[in-house]
Motif scaffolding. Structure first.
Motif, PDB file in Angstrom:
ATOM      1  N   LEU A 155       0.830  -1.217   0.000  1.00 53.27           N
ATOM      2  CA  LEU A 155       0.000   0.000   0.000  1.00 53.27           C
ATOM      3  C   LEU A 155       0.858   1.259   0.000  1.00 53.27           C
ATOM      4  CD1 LEU A 155      -2.777  -1.104   2.498  1.00 53.27           C
ATOM      5  CD2 LEU A 155      -3.068  -0.664   0.040  1.00 53.27           C
ATOM      6  N   LEU A 156       1.908   1.274   0.807  1.00 52.22           N
ATOM      7  CA  LEU A 156       2.777   2.446   0.858  1.00 52.22           C
ATOM      8  C   LEU A 156       3.477   2.648  -0.483  1.00 52.22           C
ATOM      9  CD1 LEU A 156       3.785   4.808   2.522  1.00 52.22           C
ATOM     10  CD2 LEU A 156       5.600   3.326   3.412  1.00 52.22           C
ATOM     11  N   ASN A 157       3.941   1.563  -1.077  1.00 55.45           N
ATOM     12  CA  ASN A 157       4.561   1.669  -2.407  1.00 55.45           C
ATOM     13  C   ASN A 157       3.567   2.220  -3.429  1.00 55.45           C
ATOM     14  OD1 ASN A 157       7.014   0.648  -1.530  1.00 55.45           O
ATOM     15  ND2 ASN A 157       6.534  -1.447  -2.109  1.00 55.45           N
ATOM     16  N   ALA A 158       2.336   1.758  -3.360  1.00 57.64           N
ATOM     17  CA  ALA A 158       1.323   2.209  -4.320  1.00 57.64           C
ATOM     18  C   ALA A 158       1.021   3.699  -4.162  1.00 57.64           C
ATOM     19  CB  ALA A 158       0.035   1.388  -4.164  1.00 57.64           C
ATOM     20  N   ILE A 177      -5.191   5.988  -7.528  1.00 59.98           N
ATOM     21  CA  ILE A 177      -5.742   4.941  -8.412  1.00 59.98           C
ATOM     22  C   ILE A 177      -5.260   3.545  -8.025  1.00 59.98           C
ATOM     23  CG2 ILE A 177      -5.740   4.031 -10.778  1.00 59.98           C
ATOM     24  CD1 ILE A 177      -5.885   6.933 -11.759  1.00 59.98           C
ATOM     25  N   GLY A 178      -3.957   3.333  -7.947  1.00 65.70           N
ATOM     26  CA  GLY A 178      -3.431   2.009  -7.617  1.00 65.70           C
ATOM     27  C   GLY A 178      -3.777   1.586  -6.201  1.00 65.70           C
ATOM     28  N   GLU A 181      -7.433   0.644  -5.929  1.00 64.04           N
ATOM     29  CA  GLU A 181      -7.697  -0.636  -6.591  1.00 64.04           C
ATOM     30  C   GLU A 181      -7.270  -1.811  -5.710  1.00 64.04           C
ATOM     31  OE1 GLU A 181      -9.123  -3.225  -9.590  1.00 64.04           O
ATOM     32  OE2 GLU A 181      -9.557  -1.151  -9.036  1.00 64.04           O
ATOM     33  N   LEU A 182      -6.138  -1.684  -5.046  1.00 63.47           N
ATOM     34  CA  LEU A 182      -5.697  -2.743  -4.128  1.00 63.47           C
ATOM     35  C   LEU A 182      -6.712  -2.945  -3.001  1.00 63.47           C
ATOM     36  CD1 LEU A 182      -1.925  -1.825  -3.803  1.00 63.47           C
ATOM     37  CD2 LEU A 182      -2.842  -3.967  -4.727  1.00 63.47           C
ATOM     38  N   VAL A 183      -7.139  -1.847  -2.404  1.00 68.14           N
ATOM     39  CA  VAL A 183      -8.109  -1.948  -1.309  1.00 68.14           C
ATOM     40  C   VAL A 183      -9.406  -2.568  -1.811  1.00 68.14           C
ATOM     41  CG1 VAL A 183      -9.478  -0.633   0.372  1.00 68.14           C
ATOM     42  CG2 VAL A 183      -7.074  -0.037  -0.026  1.00 68.14           C
ATOM     43  N   ARG A 184      -9.847  -2.163  -3.001  1.00 68.13           N
ATOM     44  CA  ARG A 184     -11.078  -2.728  -3.576  1.00 68.13           C
ATOM     45  C   ARG A 184     -10.927  -4.237  -3.790  1.00 68.13           C
ATOM     46  NH1 ARG A 184     -13.161  -4.636  -7.825  1.00 68.13           N
ATOM     47  NH2 ARG A 184     -11.372  -4.339  -9.178  1.00 68.13           N
ATOM     48  N   LEU A 185      -9.818  -4.658  -4.374  1.00 69.69           N
ATOM     49  CA  LEU A 185      -9.600  -6.085  -4.626  1.00 69.69           C
ATOM     50  C   LEU A 185      -9.519  -6.872  -3.315  1.00 69.69           C
ATOM     51  CD1 LEU A 185      -6.960  -5.917  -7.499  1.00 69.69           C
ATOM     52  CD2 LEU A 185      -9.314  -6.777  -7.670  1.00 69.69           C
TER      53      LEU A 185
END
Length: 191
Positions: A155-158, A177-178, A181-185
């Motif tokens: 998450l921090l990298n995103a 955006i990224g 999307e991670l949190v959504r997935l």
């Protein structure tokens, strides 16, 4: 007067750190906007390093308060993560780079104390994200996330990468955006 001048100096120095970077500003940049002589700035902050250190300390205190407020206000892990990501977009919409990102970008040019602060700053991010992901996994809100520490790093990298790209392209709306999307997935696998 003393407190007001000091506060103005800290505020302007923070803005300069977030827009131009540590290496690219000097006390001369502060003189006109703050409306004092260079000697007055040296009275409050004898060295540029001391000024930088105090800017980061002041910011970190505010940042920790914001993170605690998110924990208190947003009950689900996905909402907490979204509120965290908004901290990054808010700065870009204000025309400034997130301070942690700005400091990391010129880490080698920073004095050692500020390098240490920058590392500690990122540790604060990682620890908070890990805590939220752990709580989210426990509450079955982030079942699709990897182990909490790994998820925090991802998450921090995103969000940091998103901040750099958004800044470079002048598109602050794209910073999350990224991350989003991670949190959504990760949360969609919880349903």
């Amino acid at each position: 007067m003393e407190t007001t001048t000091r506060t103005k100096i800290l505020s302007l120095a923070e803005r300069l750190l977030r827009t131009r970077g540590y290496a690219d500003f000097s006390y001369a940049d502060l003189v006109d906007e703050v409306g004092v002589r260079k000697a007055s700035i040296h009275h409050h902050f004898p060295t540029k390093e001391q000024l930088g250190v105090e800017v980061v300390e002041d910011y970190l205190a505010r940042f920790r308060e914001e993170l605690e407020a998110i924990l208190g206000n947003d009950q689900s892990a996905p909402r907490r993560l979204s509120a965290y990501a908004e901290l990054f977009s808010a700065s870009l919409f204000d025309g400034t780079f997130p301070l942690c990102t700005a400091l990391a970008a010129e880490l080698a040019a920073l004095p050692e104390r500020m390098q240490d602060q920058t590392r500690a700053f990122f540790q604060i991010h990682l620890d908070w994200l890990e805590r939220v992901v752990q709580q989210g996994k426990k509450a079955r809100e982030l079942d699709g996330a990897p182990a909490a520490r790994k998820a925090a790093n991802i998450l921090l990298n995103a969000i940091e990468g998103g901040a750099v790209v958004a800044w470079a392209l002048g598109k602050p709306e794209s910073v999350t955006i990224g991350f989003d999307e991670l949190v959504r997935l990760w949360s969609s696998k919880s349903r």
